[in-house]
Design an enzyme around this catalytic site. Structure first.
Site, mmCIF file in Angstrom:
data_model
loop_
_atom_site.group_PDB
_atom_site.id
_atom_site.type_symbol
_atom_site.label_atom_id
_atom_site.label_comp_id
_atom_site.label_asym_id
_atom_site.label_seq_id
_atom_site.Cartn_x
_atom_site.Cartn_y
_atom_site.Cartn_z
ATOM 1 N N HIS A 1 0.877 -1.177 0.000
ATOM 2 C CA HIS A 1 0.000 0.000 0.000
ATOM 3 C C HIS A 1 0.914 1.227 0.000
ATOM 4 C CE1 HIS A 1 -2.462 -2.917 2.366
ATOM 5 N NE2 HIS A 1 -3.524 -2.309 1.877
ATOM 6 N N ASP B 1 2.297 2.044 3.346
ATOM 7 C CA ASP B 1 3.219 1.075 3.975
ATOM 8 C C ASP B 1 4.660 1.511 3.777
ATOM 9 O OD1 ASP B 1 0.999 -0.603 4.266
ATOM 10 O OD2 ASP B 1 1.495 -1.810 2.504
#
Ligand code: XUL
Ligand code: CO
Length: 437
Positions: free
Chosen positions: A101, A104
């Site tokens: 993501h 992240d």
């Protein structure tokens, strides 16, 4: 260069008799099965969020893992250390792919412009490490569910300003996924659902979701991103009801909104069971409709009603999954992404390796068993025999739509009672178990 996993060697295949915990017993990447190598069939990916950002927190306590890559107190330095640790992990494990993501890999800043600058900086590093190691991006995605602005959803938020923020975020995440040559881009409907219908305009929210997805298709075409778009169904959690409930619901939604040509499904095993289906069912539905894209390989717990995201270890499940995937023609853009986390008590970095090695071996066994089932036409023969009536003149007339109710009434009056036959379920289960060794 700092090593983050000094106790772990490069993981290699040692065969079923090996007792080495840091070796594959079944996953032999170069071994050819049904005309392709195991690596080409399985296309394993490590997910960034659980493996490198997971803390072991649960509703009853904060994080418990102490990771060497979290050591720097500066968030961007920690982000860089995390990415270097991740690529060391991918390389030692021998996977071909990773998934992430946006949030992240780079921490969110005070405003979107600065957040995007941070993301670009981390994507520079990711691009370099991908080039150095040959590891590729299976898919990218957006985290539009953790920040408080998304508490009532992203594209289904009652506030269009939140819809706009999510659009800006997906735009950027698609750009960086393109830059990193991602084979795909996933939409998981984080908080796209509702807690109570008492405050929800469901009709309007569903319409907004469709508008958002159409914008993503348009932008994909505009920037020339050629990766596959996926939707990942989930029936509940975090919301009481998620709009992308299961594959059938998503498929109907895509067809209604003219989006079916642009999306495939990313099936997650644990989401399937939460929806009251088996993983096998969700894969079979997607194969039957030509919409199987990729897989989030994990498992739930039969006794728990939430998304435990455990590593897959059940050979019966991996066999039926690989059987269905192979029958569907195998992966093209997709692969097996381990959207799975080690348990709270598994605090050592070595546990991350044990988890992935076991999961890769479980799928390698599933692949080999599935290949034998296909070669020996085990289930095919049972099924062909069970449906053989459809190859008779009557069956052919119905399938070719040459007859209607009147002709079928005439047939039934002439031929009388059909002959019923055993479904032979127990026999087939026994035969299947003979293959699972
Ligand atoms: C959540 C989940 C996500 C998606 C990506 O249940 O599976 O991690 O896979 O957003
Ligand atoms: Co997932």
């Amino acid at each position: 260069m700092k090593e983050f996993f000094p106790n772990v060697p490069k993981i290699t295949y040692e065969g079923p008799n090996s007792k080495n915990p840091f070796a594959f017993k079944h996953y032999n990447p170069d071994e050819v099965v049904l005309g392709k190598t195991m690596a080409e069939h399985l296309r394993f990916a490590v997910c960034y969020w659980h493996t490198f950002k997971g803390t072991g927190s649960d509703p009853f306590g904060p994080g418990v893992y102490i990771r060497p890559w979290d050591a720097p107190s500066d968030p961007m330095e920690a982000a860089e250390a995390t990415m270097r640790a991740a690529f060391e992990f991918f390389t030692k494990l021998g996977v071909g792919f990773w998934c992430f993501h946006d949030r992240d890999i780079a921490p969110e800043a005070d405003n979107l412009a600065e957040t995007n600058r941070r993301l670009d900086k981390m994507v520079d590093l990711a691009e370099k490490l991908q080039n150095d190691t040959g590891i590729r991006l299976l898919w990218g995605t957006t985290n539009a569910f953790s920040h408080r602005r998304f508490m009532a959803g992203a594209s289904t938020n009652p506030d269009p300003a939140v819809f706009a923020y999510a659009a800006a975020q997906v735009k950027k995440a698609m750009e960086v996924t393109k830059r990193l040559n991602g084979a795909g881009y996933v939409f998981w409907g984080g908080r796209e659902g509702y807690e109570t219908l008492l405050n929800t305009d469901m009709k309007r929210e569903l319409e907004h979701l469709a508008i958002f997805l159409q914008m993503a298709v348009d932008y994909k075409q505009k920037i020339g991103f050629t990766g596959q778009l996926y939707i990942e169904p989930k029936p509940k959690e975090p919301t009481k009801h998620q709009y992308d409930f299961d594959s059938a619901t998503v498929y109907g939604f895509l067809i209604k909104h003219g989006l079916a040509d642009h999306f495939k499904i990313n099936v997650e095993a644990n989401h399937s069971t939460l929806a009251g289906h088996t993983f096998h069912h969700e894969l079979a539905f997607c194969v039957a409709n030509g919409i199987l894209g990729s897989v989030d390989a994990n498992r739930g717990d039969e006794l728990l009603g939430w998304d435990t995201d455990q590593f897959p270890t059940n050979i019966y499940d991996t066999t039926l999954a690989m059987y269905t995937i192979l029958k569907g023609g195998g992966f093209t853009t997709g692969g097996l992404n381990f959207d799975a986390k080690v348990r709270r008590q598994s605090i050592d970095v070595e546990d991350l390796f044990h988890a992935h090695i076991g999961a890769m071996d479980a799928f390698a066994r599933g692949l080999k068993i599935a290949a034998r089932l296909i070669e020996d036409k085990v289930l095919d023969s049972f099924i062909a025999d069970r449906y053989s009536g459809w190859d008779s003149p009557l069956g052919r007339d119905i399938e070719a739509r040459r007859v209607g109710f009147e002709e079928l009434e005439k047939y039934t009056l002439e031929h009388g009672e059909p002959t019923v036959r055993s479904g032979r379920q127990e026999l087939i289960e026994n035969v299947l178990n003979e293959y699972i060794r």
